[in-house]
Scaffold this motif. Structure first.
Motif, PDB file in Angstrom:
ATOM      1  N   SER A 194      18.915 -29.743  14.117  1.00 28.45           N
ATOM      2  CA  SER A 194      19.697 -29.877  15.151  1.00 28.45           C
ATOM      3  C   SER A 194      20.714 -28.444  15.340  1.00 28.45           C
ATOM      4  CB  SER A 194      20.802 -30.876  14.835  1.00 28.45           C
ATOM      5  OG  SER A 194      21.846 -30.565  15.832  1.00 28.45           O
ATOM      6  N   CYS A 195      20.977 -27.997  16.582  1.00 31.36           N
ATOM      7  CA  CYS A 195      21.835 -26.653  16.790  1.00 31.36           C
ATOM      8  C   CYS A 195      23.092 -27.080  16.289  1.00 31.36           C
ATOM      9  CB  CYS A 195      21.841 -26.190  18.421  1.00 31.36           C
ATOM     10  SG  CYS A 195      20.132 -25.630  18.694  1.00 31.36           S
ATOM     11  N   ILE A 228      11.026 -25.694  11.286  1.00 34.39           N
ATOM     12  CA  ILE A 228      12.214 -26.303  11.617  1.00 34.39           C
ATOM     13  C   ILE A 228      12.549 -26.197  13.076  1.00 34.39           C
ATOM     14  CG2 ILE A 228      14.572 -26.311  10.890  1.00 34.39           C
ATOM     15  CD1 ILE A 228      12.773 -26.710   8.357  1.00 34.39           C
ATOM     16  N   LEU A 229      12.633 -27.181  13.744  1.00 34.03           N
ATOM     17  CA  LEU A 229      13.034 -27.035  15.158  1.00 34.03           C
ATOM     18  C   LEU A 229      14.749 -27.579  15.297  1.00 34.03           C
ATOM     19  CD1 LEU A 229      10.033 -28.761  16.857  1.00 34.03           C
ATOM     20  CD2 LEU A 229      10.421 -26.362  16.442  1.00 34.03           C
ATOM     21  N   ARG A 230      15.653 -26.439  15.379  1.00 29.37           N
ATOM     22  CA  ARG A 230      16.794 -27.090  15.844  1.00 29.37           C
ATOM     23  C   ARG A 230      16.896 -27.238  17.337  1.00 29.37           C
ATOM     24  NH1 ARG A 230      19.656 -21.692  12.529  1.00 29.37           N
ATOM     25  NH2 ARG A 230      19.389 -22.716  10.431  1.00 29.37           N
ATOM     26  N   GLN A 231      16.979 -28.451  17.513  1.00 31.95           N
ATOM     27  CA  GLN A 231      16.989 -28.986  18.745  1.00 31.95           C
ATOM     28  C   GLN A 231      18.620 -28.902  19.565  1.00 31.95           C
ATOM     29  OE1 GLN A 231      14.488 -32.772  18.488  1.00 31.95           O
ATOM     30  NE2 GLN A 231      15.709 -32.619  16.652  1.00 31.95           N
ATOM     31  N   PRO A 265      23.565 -26.512  24.101  1.00 31.82           N
ATOM     32  CA  PRO A 265      22.224 -26.488  24.706  1.00 31.82           C
ATOM     33  C   PRO A 265      21.945 -27.785  25.061  1.00 31.82           C
ATOM     34  CG  PRO A 265      22.349 -26.156  22.503  1.00 31.82           C
ATOM     35  CD  PRO A 265      23.550 -26.310  22.648  1.00 31.82           C
ATOM     36  N   ILE A 266      21.208 -27.623  26.135  1.00 27.97           N
ATOM     37  CA  ILE A 266      20.542 -29.200  26.563  1.00 27.97           C
ATOM     38  C   ILE A 266      19.165 -29.326  26.665  1.00 27.97           C
ATOM     39  CG2 ILE A 266      20.643 -31.088  28.502  1.00 27.97           C
ATOM     40  CD1 ILE A 266      23.301 -30.405  26.969  1.00 27.97           C
ATOM     41  N   LEU A 267      18.305 -30.366  26.338  1.00 30.04           N
ATOM     42  CA  LEU A 267      16.781 -30.341  26.475  1.00 30.04           C
ATOM     43  C   LEU A 267      16.359 -31.743  26.509  1.00 30.04           C
ATOM     44  CD1 LEU A 267      14.243 -28.832  25.402  1.00 30.04           C
ATOM     45  CD2 LEU A 267      14.746 -29.799  22.835  1.00 30.04           C
ATOM     46  N   ASP A 268      15.513 -31.722  27.527  1.00 31.69           N
ATOM     47  CA  ASP A 268      15.088 -32.983  27.906  1.00 31.69           C
ATOM     48  C   ASP A 268      14.059 -33.537  27.040  1.00 31.69           C
ATOM     49  OD1 ASP A 268      12.805 -34.618  29.493  1.00 31.69           O
ATOM     50  OD2 ASP A 268      14.069 -34.660  30.999  1.00 31.69           O
ATOM     51  N   ALA A 311       4.755 -26.771  17.782  1.00 27.00           N
ATOM     52  CA  ALA A 311       4.813 -26.397  16.504  1.00 27.00           C
ATOM     53  C   ALA A 311       3.523 -26.992  15.705  1.00 27.00           C
ATOM     54  CB  ALA A 311       6.069 -27.343  15.917  1.00 27.00           C
ATOM     55  N   VAL A 312       3.129 -28.208  16.091  1.00 25.90           N
ATOM     56  CA  VAL A 312       1.596 -28.605  15.618  1.00 25.90           C
ATOM     57  C   VAL A 312       0.516 -27.872  15.792  1.00 25.90           C
ATOM     58  CG1 VAL A 312       0.264 -30.543  15.727  1.00 25.90           C
ATOM     59  CG2 VAL A 312       2.536 -31.143  15.383  1.00 25.90           C
ATOM     60  N   GLN A 313       0.451 -27.313  17.049  1.00 21.22           N
ATOM     61  CA  GLN A 313      -0.568 -26.489  17.453  1.00 21.22           C
ATOM     62  C   GLN A 313      -0.536 -25.036  17.040  1.00 21.22           C
ATOM     63  OE1 GLN A 313      -0.386 -26.880  21.727  1.00 21.22           O
ATOM     64  NE2 GLN A 313      -1.633 -28.652  21.747  1.00 21.22           N
ATOM     65  N   ALA A 314       0.604 -24.584  16.475  1.00 17.55           N
ATOM     66  CA  ALA A 314       0.926 -23.212  16.094  1.00 17.55           C
ATOM     67  C   ALA A 314      -0.096 -22.818  14.569  1.00 17.55           C
ATOM     68  CB  ALA A 314       2.256 -22.879  15.718  1.00 17.55           C
ATOM     69  N   ASP A 315      -0.490 -21.640  14.720  1.00 12.81           N
ATOM     70  CA  ASP A 315      -1.346 -21.147  13.511  1.00 12.81           C
ATOM     71  C   ASP A 315      -0.590 -21.335  12.396  1.00 12.81           C
ATOM     72  OD1 ASP A 315      -3.697 -19.248  12.999  1.00 12.81           O
ATOM     73  OD2 ASP A 315      -2.029 -18.594  11.507  1.00 12.81           O
ATOM     74  N   TYR A 316      -1.353 -21.665  11.205  1.00  7.08           N
ATOM     75  CA  TYR A 316      -0.544 -22.038  10.071  1.00  7.08           C
ATOM     76  C   TYR A 316       0.093 -20.839   9.391  1.00  7.08           C
ATOM     77  CZ  TYR A 316      -2.550 -26.722  10.016  1.00  7.08           C
ATOM     78  OH  TYR A 316      -2.731 -28.179  10.046  1.00  7.08           O
ATOM     79  N   SER A 317      -0.171 -19.602   9.818  1.00  6.13           N
ATOM     80  CA  SER A 317       0.646 -18.499   9.281  1.00  6.13           C
ATOM     81  C   SER A 317       1.980 -18.201   9.897  1.00  6.13           C
ATOM     82  CB  SER A 317      -0.173 -17.426   9.667  1.00  6.13           C
ATOM     83  OG  SER A 317       0.069 -17.131  11.040  1.00  6.13           O
ATOM     84  N   ILE A 318       2.287 -19.278  10.835  1.00  3.41           N
ATOM     85  CA  ILE A 318       3.677 -19.348  11.470  1.00  3.41           C
ATOM     86  C   ILE A 318       4.529 -20.393  10.773  1.00  3.41           C
ATOM     87  CG2 ILE A 318       4.997 -19.949  13.578  1.00  3.41           C
ATOM     88  CD1 ILE A 318       2.748 -18.786  14.956  1.00  3.41           C
ATOM     89  N   GLY A 319       5.904 -20.093  10.467  1.00  6.07           N
ATOM     90  CA  GLY A 319       6.628 -21.045   9.859  1.00  6.07           C
ATOM     91  C   GLY A 319       8.149 -20.390  10.041  1.00  6.07           C
ATOM     92  N   GLY A 320       9.266 -21.265   9.677  1.00  7.62           N
ATOM     93  CA  GLY A 320      10.666 -20.780   9.616  1.00  7.62           C
ATOM     94  C   GLY A 320      11.336 -21.574  10.673  1.00  7.62           C
ATOM     95  N   ILE A 321      12.472 -21.164  11.077  1.00  7.43           N
ATOM     96  CA  ILE A 321      13.337 -22.044  12.064  1.00  7.43           C
ATOM     97  C   ILE A 321      13.338 -21.513  13.368  1.00  7.43           C
ATOM     98  CG2 ILE A 321      15.869 -22.283  12.294  1.00  7.43           C
ATOM     99  CD1 ILE A 321      16.256 -21.530   9.317  1.00  7.43           C
ATOM    100  N   PHE A 322      13.265 -22.236  14.453  1.00  6.92           N
ATOM    101  CA  PHE A 322      13.370 -22.048  15.884  1.00  6.92           C
ATOM    102  C   PHE A 322      14.335 -22.737  16.478  1.00  6.92           C
ATOM    103  CE2 PHE A 322       8.957 -21.520  13.894  1.00  6.92           C
ATOM    104  CZ  PHE A 322       8.749 -20.338  14.152  1.00  6.92           C
ATOM    105  N   ASN A 323      15.157 -22.337  17.357  1.00  6.87           N
ATOM    106  CA  ASN A 323      16.039 -23.034  18.302  1.00  6.87           C
ATOM    107  C   ASN A 323      15.099 -23.629  19.425  1.00  6.87           C
ATOM    108  OD1 ASN A 323      18.446 -22.413  16.900  1.00  6.87           O
ATOM    109  ND2 ASN A 323      18.674 -20.516  18.133  1.00  6.87           N
ATOM    110  N   VAL A 324      15.485 -24.893  19.968  1.00  6.13           N
ATOM    111  CA  VAL A 324      14.626 -25.163  20.934  1.00  6.13           C
ATOM    112  C   VAL A 324      15.572 -25.868  22.209  1.00  6.13           C
ATOM    113  CG1 VAL A 324      12.512 -25.438  20.038  1.00  6.13           C
ATOM    114  CG2 VAL A 324      14.159 -27.490  19.930  1.00  6.13           C
ATOM    115  N   GLY A 325      15.684 -25.314  23.251  1.00  2.00           N
ATOM    116  CA  GLY A 325      16.731 -25.919  24.351  1.00  2.00           C
ATOM    117  C   GLY A 325      16.137 -25.341  25.632  1.00  2.00           C
ATOM    118  N   PHE A 326      16.562 -26.173  26.868  1.00  2.00           N
ATOM    119  CA  PHE A 326      16.365 -25.530  28.074  1.00  2.00           C
ATOM    120  C   PHE A 326      17.022 -24.310  28.496  1.00  2.00           C
ATOM    121  CE2 PHE A 326      17.168 -25.784  32.772  1.00  2.00           C
ATOM    122  CZ  PHE A 326      15.660 -25.544  33.090  1.00  2.00           C
ATOM    123  N   ASP A 327      18.488 -24.677  28.419  1.00  4.35           N
ATOM    124  CA  ASP A 327      19.449 -23.662  28.558  1.00  4.35           C
ATOM    125  C   ASP A 327      20.758 -24.410  28.107  1.00  4.35           C
ATOM    126  OD1 ASP A 327      20.424 -21.500  29.570  1.00  4.35           O
ATOM    127  OD2 ASP A 327      20.051 -21.671  31.533  1.00  4.35           O
TER     128      ASP A 327
END
Length: 324
Positions: free
Chosen positions: A111-112, A158-161, A200-203, A214-230
């Protein structure tokens, strides 16, 4: 790909699980089913505590998605001890077990709120995490426990929603847009406690998309990612919800604005998720309002405790056996 989703029958999981299946994944769910099961009939669901999972339960799966734990500040503050167990210790243990079983990726729903109070700065994933409340602290500890297992054979994302809103078959009305919709429909009025704080708001549909990416990403990718619309102030969110519903209902919706201090104020940049995961959210606040409006006949009683996580959680906690 074979995916196990922990907590997959909840608000997000009820939208995400069908999306994963639509993209040719085999999906199984483990969930306590506190809020029932509204998943498609062809989704195998095991009713169980995630702490009961052992290494053998992860064998044969390519990825694990953690949507479990306690989901907001009211639940965390009602039972802080269970909050830290469920949001910090549990994902850390599950990442340990999944890695030992040969699972290749662990996706953790964070979470953000971990950012706390950002003093109107735009925060990225390397910015300070200063939250001083039980929920945000526990999510941050969960992140660290999961990331500790990351190596060349085990990707952790990690998805910070942002604040997730909109319609789900397992509905919640304790989220900012959904709460304003509920009050407008049931009371003909919206109350804003502090119009100046940022979120930050996200549908929820875009949330499902973020997990899919995230599931589809190449396995070399990892870490923390913020996710939101705006990012929006609470006042902005109110104006959009109110204007849309006045047009949809043809009725005037009253507005009350207070100025109550709130030390949870954050806005974030999602550029990293766009760059590395290919995450491009599509749904606006107006889209969220219209999704709720479309399904408005499904609820009837807006006071049903099953529509509010804290009310159901209080019932679950009170029903637990006590020890002498």
């Amino acid at each position: 790909m074979k995916i196990l989703v922990g907590g997959g029958a909840g608000y997000i999981g009820s939208v995400l699980t069908p999306v994963l299946k639509e993209h040719s994944n085999e999906v199984n769910v483990v969930d306590l089913l506190w809020f029932g099961n509204r998943l498609p009939k062809d989704v195998p669901v095991r009713q169980a505590d995630l702490f009961d999972l052992a290494v053998k339960d992860f064998e044969g799966y390519d990825q694990f998605i953690f949507l479990g734990g306690l989901s907001n500040d009211p639940m965390a503050e009602f039972d802080p001890a269970l909050n830290f167990i469920s949001n910090a210790a549990l994902p850390s243990y599950l990442a340990f077990a999944a890695k030992r079983a040969g699972v290749r990726r662990f996706v953790y729903a964070s979470s953000c709120s971990v950012y706390g109070y950002t003093v109107n700065e735009l925060y990225d994933e390397d910015s300070p995490t200063t939250c001083s409340y039980p929920y945000g602290i526990s999510k941050l500890l969960g992140e660290r426990g999961v990331l500790q297992h990351q190596d060349d054979s085990f990707s952790t994302i990690i998805l910070r929603q942002g604040t997730v809103c909109g319609y789900s078959p397992r509905m919640r009305f304790d989220l900012i847009v959904n709460t304003m919709f509920k009050h407008a429909m049931s009371r003909g009025a919206i109350t804003v406690d502090n119009p100046s704080i940022w979120r930050p708001i996200l549908d929820v549909r875009d949330t499902a998309l973020a997990f899919l990416r995230a599931v589809q990403a190449d396995y070399s990718i990892g870490g923390i990612f913020n996710v939101g619309f705006d990012n929006f102030t609470v006042g902005q969110v109110c104006d959009i919800v109110r204007d849309d519903l006045q047009q949809l209902t043809g009725e005037r919706i009253k507005l009350t604005v207070n100025h109550i201090d709130d030390f949870r104020n954050y806005k974030v940049t999602t550029a990293k998720a766009r760059t590395y995961l290919g995450f491009s959210p599509r749904y606006t606040i107006s889209d969220m309002v219209h999704s709720l409006w479309k399904h408005r006949e499904e609820w009837g009683d807006y006071t049903d405790p099953r529509l509010f996580n804290i009310e159901t959680f209080k019932h679950v906690v009170s029903a637990r056996p006590t020890t002498a």
